[in-house]
Design an enzyme around this catalytic site. Structure first.
Site, PDB file in Angstrom:
ATOM      1  N   GLU A   1      10.893  14.239 -19.984  1.00  0.00           N
ATOM      2  CA  GLU A   1       9.784  13.288 -19.998  1.00  0.00           C
ATOM      3  C   GLU A   1       8.512  13.994 -20.444  1.00  0.00           C
ATOM      4  O   GLU A   1       7.420  13.458 -20.321  1.00  0.00           O
ATOM      5  CB  GLU A   1       9.626  12.608 -18.641  1.00  0.00           C
ATOM      6  CG  GLU A   1       9.530  13.564 -17.484  1.00  0.00           C
ATOM      7  CD  GLU A   1       9.453  12.851 -16.149  1.00  0.00           C
ATOM      8  OE1 GLU A   1       8.532  12.049 -15.972  1.00  0.00           O
ATOM      9  OE2 GLU A   1      10.301  13.125 -15.276  1.00  0.00           O
TER      10      GLU A   1
ATOM     11  N   ASP B   1      -4.881  22.752   4.999  1.00  0.00           N
ATOM     12  CA  ASP B   1      -4.105  23.626   5.876  1.00  0.00           C
ATOM     13  C   ASP B   1      -2.848  24.065   5.112  1.00  0.00           C
ATOM     14  O   ASP B   1      -2.105  23.207   4.615  1.00  0.00           O
ATOM     15  CB  ASP B   1      -3.726  22.815   7.131  1.00  0.00           C
ATOM     16  CG  ASP B   1      -2.892  23.635   8.109  1.00  0.00           C
ATOM     17  OD1 ASP B   1      -2.393  24.713   7.725  1.00  0.00           O
ATOM     18  OD2 ASP B   1      -2.734  23.174   9.258  1.00  0.00           O
TER      19      ASP B   1
ATOM     20  N   SER C   1      11.399   7.830 -11.732  1.00  0.00           N
ATOM     21  CA  SER C   1      10.384   6.807 -11.480  1.00  0.00           C
ATOM     22  C   SER C   1      10.378   5.768 -12.582  1.00  0.00           C
ATOM     23  O   SER C   1      10.787   6.020 -13.712  1.00  0.00           O
ATOM     24  CB  SER C   1       8.997   7.446 -11.411  1.00  0.00           C
ATOM     25  OG  SER C   1       8.916   8.251 -10.274  1.00  0.00           O
TER      26      SER C   1
ATOM     27  N   LYS D   1      13.227  13.686   3.424  1.00  0.00           N
ATOM     28  CA  LYS D   1      12.977  12.322   3.911  1.00  0.00           C
ATOM     29  C   LYS D   1      14.146  11.413   3.563  1.00  0.00           C
ATOM     30  O   LYS D   1      14.516  10.540   4.350  1.00  0.00           O
ATOM     31  CB  LYS D   1      11.710  11.760   3.277  1.00  0.00           C
ATOM     32  CG  LYS D   1      10.437  12.372   3.800  1.00  0.00           C
ATOM     33  CD  LYS D   1       9.284  11.709   3.072  1.00  0.00           C
ATOM     34  CE  LYS D   1       7.960  12.170   3.588  1.00  0.00           C
ATOM     35  NZ  LYS D   1       6.935  11.177   3.382  1.00  0.00           N
TER      36      LYS D   1
ATOM     37  N   THR E   1       2.580  19.322  -6.364  1.00  0.00           N
ATOM     38  CA  THR E   1       3.950  19.010  -6.782  1.00  0.00           C
ATOM     39  C   THR E   1       4.156  19.255  -8.284  1.00  0.00           C
ATOM     40  O   THR E   1       5.010  18.638  -8.897  1.00  0.00           O
ATOM     41  CB  THR E   1       4.342  17.560  -6.402  1.00  0.00           C
ATOM     42  OG1 THR E   1       3.507  16.638  -7.110  1.00  0.00           O
ATOM     43  CG2 THR E   1       4.194  17.304  -4.929  1.00  0.00           C
TER      44      THR E   1
ATOM     45  N   CYS F   1      12.488  11.242 -14.383  1.00  0.00           N
ATOM     46  CA  CYS F   1      13.310  12.378 -13.944  1.00  0.00           C
ATOM     47  C   CYS F   1      14.812  12.081 -13.989  1.00  0.00           C
ATOM     48  O   CYS F   1      15.618  12.910 -13.570  1.00  0.00           O
ATOM     49  CB  CYS F   1      12.893  12.805 -12.541  1.00  0.00           C
ATOM     50  SG  CYS F   1      11.159  13.234 -12.469  1.00  0.00           S
TER      51      CYS F   1
ATOM     52  N   SER G   1       5.859   5.798  -4.581  1.00  0.00           N
ATOM     53  CA  SER G   1       7.036   6.403  -5.208  1.00  0.00           C
ATOM     54  C   SER G   1       8.037   6.864  -4.149  1.00  0.00           C
ATOM     55  O   SER G   1       9.246   6.685  -4.277  1.00  0.00           O
ATOM     56  CB  SER G   1       6.590   7.600  -6.059  1.00  0.00           C
ATOM     57  OG  SER G   1       7.660   8.082  -6.799  1.00  0.00           O
TER      58      SER G   1
ATOM     59  N   HIS H   1      17.233  14.555  -5.972  1.00  0.00           N
ATOM     60  CA  HIS H   1      16.137  14.855  -6.900  1.00  0.00           C
ATOM     61  C   HIS H   1      14.972  15.374  -6.051  1.00  0.00           C
ATOM     62  O   HIS H   1      14.549  14.704  -5.103  1.00  0.00           O
ATOM     63  CB  HIS H   1      15.736  13.574  -7.650  1.00  0.00           C
ATOM     64  CG  HIS H   1      14.435  13.692  -8.356  1.00  0.00           C
ATOM     65  ND1 HIS H   1      14.151  14.747  -9.202  1.00  0.00           N
ATOM     66  CD2 HIS H   1      13.309  12.921  -8.342  1.00  0.00           C
ATOM     67  CE1 HIS H   1      12.925  14.608  -9.671  1.00  0.00           C
ATOM     68  NE2 HIS H   1      12.387  13.514  -9.161  1.00  0.00           N
TER      69      HIS H   1
HETATM   70  N1  COA Z   1       1.246  20.743   8.776  1.00  0.00           N
HETATM   71  C1  COA Z   1       2.432  20.161   8.485  1.00  0.00           C
HETATM   72  N2  COA Z   1       2.518  18.986   7.792  1.00  0.00           N
HETATM   73  C2  COA Z   1       1.368  18.432   7.348  1.00  0.00           C
HETATM   74  C3  COA Z   1       0.108  19.005   7.622  1.00  0.00           C
HETATM   75  C4  COA Z   1       0.074  20.216   8.379  1.00  0.00           C
HETATM   76  N3  COA Z   1      -1.068  20.833   8.650  1.00  0.00           N
HETATM   77  N4  COA Z   1      -0.837  18.218   7.070  1.00  0.00           N
HETATM   78  C5  COA Z   1      -0.186  17.174   6.459  1.00  0.00           C
HETATM   79  N5  COA Z   1       1.140  17.320   6.655  1.00  0.00           N
HETATM   80  C6  COA Z   1       2.210  16.438   6.160  1.00  0.00           C
HETATM   81  C7  COA Z   1       1.916  14.961   6.286  1.00  0.00           C
HETATM   82  O1  COA Z   1       2.171  14.503   7.597  1.00  0.00           O
HETATM   83  C8  COA Z   1       2.856  14.387   5.253  1.00  0.00           C
HETATM   84  O2  COA Z   1       4.152  14.370   5.784  1.00  0.00           O
HETATM   85  P1  COA Z   1       5.064  13.045   5.628  1.00  0.00           P
HETATM   86  O3  COA Z   1       5.182  12.793   4.163  1.00  0.00           O
HETATM   87  O4  COA Z   1       6.346  13.410   6.274  1.00  0.00           O
HETATM   88  O5  COA Z   1       4.329  11.942   6.316  1.00  0.00           O
HETATM   89  C9  COA Z   1       2.843  15.443   4.151  1.00  0.00           C
HETATM   90  O6  COA Z   1       2.313  16.633   4.741  1.00  0.00           O
HETATM   91  C10 COA Z   1       1.989  15.096   2.954  1.00  0.00           C
HETATM   92  O7  COA Z   1       0.734  14.709   3.440  1.00  0.00           O
HETATM   93  P2  COA Z   1      -0.046  13.496   2.792  1.00  0.00           P
HETATM   94  O8  COA Z   1      -1.309  13.278   3.526  1.00  0.00           O
HETATM   95  O9  COA Z   1       0.870  12.322   2.656  1.00  0.00           O
HETATM   96  O10 COA Z   1      -0.341  14.120   1.355  1.00  0.00           O
HETATM   97  P3  COA Z   1      -1.074  13.521   0.123  1.00  0.00           P
HETATM   98  O11 COA Z   1      -1.697  12.187   0.402  1.00  0.00           O
HETATM   99  O12 COA Z   1      -1.933  14.606  -0.383  1.00  0.00           O
HETATM  100  O13 COA Z   1       0.105  13.241  -0.953  1.00  0.00           O
HETATM  101  C11 COA Z   1       2.098  13.382  -2.253  1.00  0.00           C
HETATM  102  C12 COA Z   1       1.339  13.925  -1.023  1.00  0.00           C
HETATM  103  C13 COA Z   1       3.477  14.018  -2.279  1.00  0.00           C
HETATM  104  C14 COA Z   1       2.252  11.869  -2.147  1.00  0.00           C
HETATM  105  C15 COA Z   1       1.296  13.764  -3.541  1.00  0.00           C
HETATM  106  O14 COA Z   1       1.284  15.163  -3.653  1.00  0.00           O
HETATM  107  C16 COA Z   1       1.896  13.170  -4.815  1.00  0.00           C
HETATM  108  O15 COA Z   1       1.626  12.025  -5.158  1.00  0.00           O
HETATM  109  N6  COA Z   1       2.721  13.958  -5.532  1.00  0.00           N
HETATM  110  C17 COA Z   1       3.467  13.451  -6.690  1.00  0.00           C
HETATM  111  C18 COA Z   1       4.816  12.954  -6.208  1.00  0.00           C
HETATM  112  C19 COA Z   1       5.654  12.478  -7.335  1.00  0.00           C
HETATM  113  O16 COA Z   1       5.687  13.090  -8.364  1.00  0.00           O
HETATM  114  N7  COA Z   1       6.344  11.345  -7.201  1.00  0.00           N
HETATM  115  C20 COA Z   1       7.114  10.791  -8.293  1.00  0.00           C
HETATM  116  C21 COA Z   1       8.298  11.575  -8.635  1.00  0.00           C
HETATM  117  S1  COA Z   1       9.758  11.068  -7.852  1.00  0.00           S
END
Ligand code: COA
Length: 389
Positions: A79, A29, A308, A242, A152, A111, A201, A233
């Protein structure tokens, strides 16, 4: 004496992919990417740009005849460095025609690298107020096609000069730091894509933010109300939201609304570019400076850095007379506006053309890259950089 950010410049390459297109291609979505992750567009990095060229292109925005002769410390936080031995800062020194009587080196801690550089540069300028430092955060953020981290990705660079009596923002003398051995994000030496435990993370980021901000406020006898805005960041902009939500319950409704409003200003640019790793926090600061409507000189901004692995740091900045600069803002807006939109297969094709670690010698066609500094290939195992003017 006040020491801090005197000038700030930004660069990102001239391609992007729309997050609605990416969501549709991945059967998600679009609101998950737009709202749940908080991203609208993502920079796509062509093979002709890397952490060195992007750093040079960002620094070119802020290096002039006045500060060129004063810069005696050159730090690249990255990095996604291009060599396991030679620092990207030495390439930068040459590409920017900087002083040879300088220390030039690279810092790696995910980062956090640019923040380590800024703190080191602040201490250096405090001891040598007639000199300046160039600190650049520059990265290509790659997780891989069809991975959870794909949404991301991104890339770009933020360059800053650190000087006495800065024009943009002085940096607090103190900061609060916290580190621990955490496997939330890493990139083994033979890989170009990062590995990440994204949900873990996120939890560590919130934990480190809570520890460092409260420690900083306590040690410096400040209240949350003393902060006009907090910048984070932002590997993806929801992560900072968050973080902010962690402390909102400690505040009045009016102050909560103010901080949320400033947060929106601080993510305008990041939403359009995606992840810059080391530069993300400082792109968010730039976004705040350019897009907030009610900031004033002497306002205090909270700054949360996270790398991280993991390192956290919280400090504050105090805005100075030239924190707003219309020319700088116009430049960033036109850089973002002139980018070419790619469809998902064009993005995937460019992503897969990223040079492999063991690619050997090769020549790249740079004619489609309109940046001033480009990477044109490898010859005799040496990277070739070109200035096109
Ligand atoms: N409408 C609005 N929000 C929606 C949605 C919709 N239709 N469907 C899902 N969401 C929201 C979820 O509720 C969630 O929100 P929340 O985090 O507030 O709970 C968010 O979208 C992400 O959904 P999620 O199911 O958790 O996504 P994911 O399992 O695909 O993973 C990350 C998301 C960010 C964890 C993933 O992209 C990732 O690992 N990215 C790398 C992050 C990173 O680099 N971290 C280290 C650096 S600091």
């Amino acid at each position: 004496m006040n020491v801090g950010i005197d000038k700030i410049g930004f660069f990102t390459p001239n391609y992007y992919v729309d997050m609605v297109d990416l969501a549709r291609a991945r059967n998600e979505d679009p609101n998950k990417y737009l709202i749940g992750i908080g991203q609208t567009n993502q920079a796509v990095i062509p093979p002709t740009q890397d952490s060195v060229t992007m750093a040079a292109n960002a620094a070119l925005q802020i290096i002039d005849d006045d500060n060129r002769s004063k810069i005696s410390l050159i730090i690249l936080g990255t990095e996604s460095g291009v060599d396991n031995s030679k620092s990207g800062a030495i390439y930068l020194q040459n590409l920017l025609s900087l002083n040879k009587q300088a220390r030039a080196f690279e810092i790696k801690q995910a980062c956090y690298g640019a923040t380590a550089g800024i703190q080191m540069a602040k201490d250096f300028v405090n001891l040598h107020p007639d000199q300046q430092a160039l600190v650049v955060g520059s990265d290509v953020a790659r997780y891989g096609i069809n991975t959870p981290g794909e949404v991301t990705q991104g890339g770009g660079a933020v360059a800053m000069t650190i000087a006495a009596d800065p024009q943009i923002m002085s940096i607090s003398k103190n900061s609060s730091v916290y580190s621990d051995d955490i496997m939330d994000f890493w990139r083994p030496i033979n890989q170009t894509n990062a590995l990440v435990d994204g949900h873990y993370s996120n939890d560590i980021y919130q934990k480190f933010f809570n520890i460092t901000i409260h420690d900083y406020l306590k040690e410096n006898k400040l209240q949350l109300d003393d902060l006009k805005a907090i910048v984070f960041h932002l590997p993806y902009t929801k992560m900072g939201l968050k973080g902010l939500r962690e402390i909102l319950p400690e505040l009045s409704d009016a102050k909560q609304a103010d901080l949320l409003q400033e947060f929106e200003a601080s993510r305008v640019y990041n939403k359009q570019v995606g992840n810059l790793y080391t530069g993300s926090l400082y792109l968010s600061l730039l976004s705040l400076l350019d897009n907030a409507i009610d900031l004033k000189v002497n306002d205090k901004v909270g700054i949360f850095s996270y790398g991280s692995g993991a390192q956290g740091e919280f400090y504050t900045g105090t805005l100075k007379s030239d924190f707003k600069n219309n020319l700088r803002k116009q430049h960033v807006e036109s850089l973002l506006k002139q980018r070419k939109q790619l469809n998902v297969s064009q993005y995937e094709e460019l992503f897969l053309r990223w040079p492999k670690i063991d690619a050997g010698d090769f020549v790249l066609d740079v004619t489609n890259d309109n940046a001033e500094v480009v990477f044109s290939g490898v010859s005799g195992s040496k990277r070739q950089y070109k200035i096109q003017r």
